[in-house]
Design a protein around this motif. Structure first.
Motif, PDB file in Angstrom:
ATOM      1  N   PHE A 461       0.796  -1.226   0.075  1.00  0.00           N
ATOM      2  CA  PHE A 461      -0.194   0.125   0.044  1.00  0.00           C
ATOM      3  C   PHE A 461       0.980   1.321  -0.043  1.00  0.00           C
ATOM      4  CE2 PHE A 461      -2.745  -3.178   2.137  1.00  0.00           C
ATOM      5  CZ  PHE A 461      -3.636  -3.224   1.576  1.00  0.00           C
ATOM      6  N   ILE A 462       0.556   2.218  -0.626  1.00  0.00           N
ATOM      7  CA  ILE A 462       1.169   3.384  -0.626  1.00  0.00           C
ATOM      8  C   ILE A 462       0.725   4.337   0.541  1.00  0.00           C
ATOM      9  CG2 ILE A 462       1.751   5.793  -2.133  1.00  0.00           C
ATOM     10  CD1 ILE A 462       2.768   3.248  -3.393  1.00  0.00           C
ATOM     11  N   CYS A 463       1.567   4.677   1.201  1.00  0.00           N
ATOM     12  CA  CYS A 463       1.344   5.775   2.486  1.00  0.00           C
ATOM     13  C   CYS A 463       2.430   6.575   2.374  1.00  0.00           C
ATOM     14  CB  CYS A 463       1.276   5.120   3.614  1.00  0.00           C
ATOM     15  SG  CYS A 463       0.909   6.084   5.147  1.00  0.00           S
ATOM     16  N   HIS A 464       2.212   8.209   2.284  1.00  0.00           N
ATOM     17  CA  HIS A 464       3.302   9.175   2.655  1.00  0.00           C
ATOM     18  C   HIS A 464       3.487   9.828   3.806  1.00  0.00           C
ATOM     19  CE1 HIS A 464       4.084   9.557  -2.140  1.00  0.00           C
ATOM     20  NE2 HIS A 464       2.898   9.134  -2.011  1.00  0.00           N
ATOM     21  N   ASP A 465       2.271   9.190   4.849  1.00  0.00           N
ATOM     22  CA  ASP A 465       2.143  10.076   5.935  1.00  0.00           C
ATOM     23  C   ASP A 465       2.899   9.130   7.027  1.00  0.00           C
ATOM     24  OD1 ASP A 465       1.510  10.849   8.567  1.00  0.00           O
ATOM     25  OD2 ASP A 465      -0.399  11.581   7.837  1.00  0.00           O
ATOM     26  N   GLN A 466       4.328   9.396   7.735  1.00  0.00           N
ATOM     27  CA  GLN A 466       4.788   8.577   8.584  1.00  0.00           C
ATOM     28  C   GLN A 466       4.174   8.239   9.920  1.00  0.00           C
ATOM     29  OE1 GLN A 466       7.733   6.827   7.844  1.00  0.00           O
ATOM     30  NE2 GLN A 466       7.412   7.659   6.051  1.00  0.00           N
ATOM     31  N   GLU A 467       3.244   9.345  10.304  1.00  0.00           N
ATOM     32  CA  GLU A 467       2.732   9.404  11.420  1.00  0.00           C
ATOM     33  C   GLU A 467       1.410   8.226  11.432  1.00  0.00           C
ATOM     34  OE1 GLU A 467       2.789  10.650  14.640  1.00  0.00           O
ATOM     35  OE2 GLU A 467       4.681  10.958  13.617  1.00  0.00           O
ATOM     36  N   VAL A 468       0.959   7.916  10.247  1.00  0.00           N
ATOM     37  CA  VAL A 468       0.107   7.037   9.786  1.00  0.00           C
ATOM     38  C   VAL A 468       0.686   5.686  10.188  1.00  0.00           C
ATOM     39  CG1 VAL A 468      -1.668   5.951   8.220  1.00  0.00           C
ATOM     40  CG2 VAL A 468      -1.692   8.339   8.736  1.00  0.00           C
ATOM     41  N   ILE A 469       1.827   5.394   9.369  1.00  0.00           N
ATOM     42  CA  ILE A 469       2.392   4.170   9.509  1.00  0.00           C
ATOM     43  C   ILE A 469       2.990   3.967  10.853  1.00  0.00           C
ATOM     44  CG2 ILE A 469       4.519   3.207   8.837  1.00  0.00           C
ATOM     45  CD1 ILE A 469       4.396   4.811   6.139  1.00  0.00           C
ATOM     46  N   ARG A 470       3.429   4.708  11.401  1.00  0.00           N
ATOM     47  CA  ARG A 470       3.751   4.541  12.923  1.00  0.00           C
ATOM     48  C   ARG A 470       2.557   4.261  13.806  1.00  0.00           C
ATOM     49  NH1 ARG A 470       3.244   6.675  17.304  1.00  0.00           N
ATOM     50  NH2 ARG A 470       1.962   8.477  16.589  1.00  0.00           N
ATOM     51  N   ALA A 471       1.417   4.705  13.739  1.00  0.00           N
ATOM     52  CA  ALA A 471       0.286   4.269  14.386  1.00  0.00           C
ATOM     53  C   ALA A 471      -0.183   3.072  14.034  1.00  0.00           C
ATOM     54  CB  ALA A 471      -0.803   5.683  14.171  1.00  0.00           C
ATOM     55  N   MET A 472       0.131   2.637  12.710  1.00  0.00           N
ATOM     56  CA  MET A 472      -0.501   1.258  12.535  1.00  0.00           C
ATOM     57  C   MET A 472       0.071   0.098  12.947  1.00  0.00           C
ATOM     58  SD  MET A 472      -0.908  -0.268   8.772  1.00  0.00           S
ATOM     59  CE  MET A 472       0.868  -0.861   8.809  1.00  0.00           C
ATOM     60  N   PHE A 473       1.548   0.142  13.066  1.00  0.00           N
ATOM     61  CA  PHE A 473       2.394  -0.693  13.869  1.00  0.00           C
ATOM     62  C   PHE A 473       2.242  -0.568  15.199  1.00  0.00           C
ATOM     63  CE2 PHE A 473       4.065  -0.787   9.554  1.00  0.00           C
ATOM     64  CZ  PHE A 473       4.528  -2.074   9.218  1.00  0.00           C
TER      65      PHE A 473
END
Length: 577
Positions: A461-473
């Motif tokens: 999946f494409i994701c440019h928002d590092q905060e979204v990535i961090r929150a998901m993990f």
């Protein structure tokens, strides 16, 4: 206000060293009052890591340009001097480049390679600078073949056309691993003022072809084979080199996709010059194959260190093999050829094959039955290359290594993925199977029937928002309890039996819950093992804004339908996206 001396030095040195096109770009930004763009270009320096550098070509210390190439090479040179002393001037380095260019800024891989070579020459370091564009694998090959201290490859591989990169190899012929990245980064910051420049040129292509000929085992079949193969270099550097590799194997020359044969930094026929994307990149290849009656298509990425393969099926449709499927085929083939030339099986205990932890475990299944060793490493050929060197130094035999992202290391002449030698080896395997009235697809089925079916599904999946990535993990790590670490216990109705988190260093399979493989808090990576034998890994990409996932179900021979049916049902169930 607040601008550091380092940034000021970078700004002014940039004006002194850059070509007119880059200066004109900056002047235009200043004239237009483009403060935001100027801040993006000059606000922060690119970070040097184990993958080197990769960024857009353009002005400023955040982009690839004359100054940042010079500063990076100066730091790298100083770090090499620290590590090797006078040995650096005795052994030297190699520098290669691909065909990328960025006319608006005047930057190009060739120019950057020449500037890098000039920095080393100015310090009295011998430089082997390739005389023309070259595949990435030629650089680690040269490091190993000549016993050099290091290598530099200027390439952005399959990144978009505006990008470029600076990939570094250590004296062992593999990409750098910690702590070298940190040492080089510190040295770059300490050596920003430019040094004198000049360059030297040497070419080692012919030695490369002589070396990979050790993997040619069926020359008579190759000479008489009527199999027709199409090859595309996707506007990169691979065409001439793959043609030469086929010639070294006495294989019939592959048909070249004319529209994509010559290097073109604009990549005009494809949106993304990455054959891993599959059919979209291979459309012209399929059309040429239909016209010429070819049954197999080979494709390299722009710097020719990866290989994709497709085969025409009985119904007329084309099957693009996944990286894991091609890994199974090439691993089987390389071992089969080694076994034929080494009838004394007492040496099999010295044989090793490697794959990255997110790749299929088909090599493990083959190793268990055949008696050789299999090891997995962290994702990326820098880990497999360095592990291969360690094994070679222990007098072990490293036959093969692969990663699911269509990267293959056949043998140990190049301690990195090599799409050129892999193309020739795949060509010989195809010719051999055709002589036995067998296709690649049929042989893959035979491998699964003998060693067990390995069904994989990988995507991103494409994701440019590092905060979204961090929150998901973080949610995965605190799934049942927001205060304490609490990973999910099931998924899709199947129990999770083990968790390995290489971001935090946690591994529930270990007695002390500490992961054996190296962990890194700067990148996300979690692996879940399931009670049905499935494995799923999620990780972030180190070079692209992607969240990648990798899943695999493994079955013993004879259990094909049970596992494929279950896997299909699991993927189709509501909420299991």
């Amino acid at each position: 206000g607040g601008t550091s001396n380092t940034r000021l030095l970078g700004f002014y040195a940039f004006w002194l060293l850059s070509n007119p096109q880059t200066v004109a770009l900056v002047q235009g930004l200043v004239k237009d009052g483009a403060v935001g763009e100027l801040r993006r270009c000059f606000g922060s320096r690119m970070e040097f890591g184990t993958a080197g550098l990769r960024a857009a070509m353009g002005p400023g210390i955040s982009c690839m340009n004359d100054l940042t190439i010079i500063q990076t090479t100066q730091g790298f040179c100083k770090y090499l001097e620290h590590c090797f002393g006078e040995g650096l001037k005795e052994r030297g380095v190699v520098v290669g480049f691909d065909a990328r260019a960025h006319p608006p800024s005047g930057g190009s891989s060739k120019r950057f390679a020449s500037l890098a070579a000039a920095v080393f020459i100015g310090r009295g370091v011998p430089v082997h600078l390739f005389c023309d564009i070259t595949p990435t694998p030629f650089v680690p090959f040269t490091v190993s073949h000549l016993g050099l201290c290091a290598g530099v490859m200027v390439t952005a591989s399959h990144n978009p056309k505006q990008d470029n990169g600076y990939k570094v190899y250590w004296e062992n012929g593999a990409q750098i691993v910690p702590p070298h990245d940190k040492g080089i980064s510190v040295a770059i910051e300490a050596n920003l003022e430019p040094w004198p420049e000049s360059w030297d040129i040497t070419c080692l292509s012919h030695k490369y072809y002589r070396t990979i000929q050790q993997h040619c085992h069926h020359r008579d079949i190759n000479k008489s084979s009527e199999v027709k193969i199409v090859h595309t270099s996707v506007h990169g550097v691979g065409h001439a080199f793959v043609q030469s590799a086929f010639k070294a194997f006495d294989l019939r020359p592959p048909y070249a996709v004319e529209e994509q044969k010559d290097p073109d930094p604009e990549f005009p026929t494809v949106k993304y010059p990455n054959p891993e994307e599959g059919e979209g990149v291979l459309t012209l290849s399929f059309a040429l194959a239909e016209r010429e009656g070819a049954t197999v298509v080979l494709a390299n990425d722009p710097d020719a260190d990866r290989l994709a393969v497709a085969e025409k099926q009985e119904g007329g449709q084309w099957r693009v093999f996944s990286g894991n499927e091609l890994g199974a085929l090439l691993g089987w083939w390389v071992y089969k050829c080694w076994k034929q030339t080494n009838p004394d099986q007492s040496t099999v205990k010295s044989v090793y094959m490697l794959s990255s932890t997110v790749s299929s475990k088909i090599l493990r299944a083959i190793a268990l039955k055949e008696g050789f060793h299999f090891e997995e490493t962290l994702t990326g050929f820098k880990w497999m290359g360095n592990r291969a060197r360690e094994l070679l130094d222990q007098n072990k035999i490293v036959l093969f290594a692969f990663e699911e992202a269509i990267g293959y290391m056949c043998g140990s002449a190049v301690l990195d993925k090599d799409g050129v030698s892999a193309a020739a080896i795949a060509g010989e395997m195809t010719s051999y199977l055709a002589a036995k009235n067998t296709t690649l697809s049929q042989q893959l089925t035979a491998i699964y029937e003998e060693y067990g079916y390995h069904i994989t599904k990988n995507s991103y999946f494409i994701c440019h928002d590092q905060e979204v990535i961090r929150a998901m993990f973080d949610r995965l790590r605190h799934y049942g309890n927001q205060e304490d670490v609490s990973y999910p216990r099931q998924c899709g109705g199947v129990a999770i039996t083990a968790v390995r988190d290489l971001t935090t260093g946690y591994d529930s399979n270990q007695a002390d819950n500490k992961a054996v493989l190296p962990s890194s808090p700067s990148s996300q990576m979690i692996t879940f093992s399931f009670s049905n034998g499935g494995v799923a890994t999620m990780r972030t990409s180190g070079t692209e804004p992607k969240i990648k996932y990798y899943t695999e179900l493994c079955a013993a021979p004879g259990n094909r339908y049970k596992h494929t049916k279950y896997y299909a049902e699991l993927c189709a169930a509501p909420g299991n996206r």
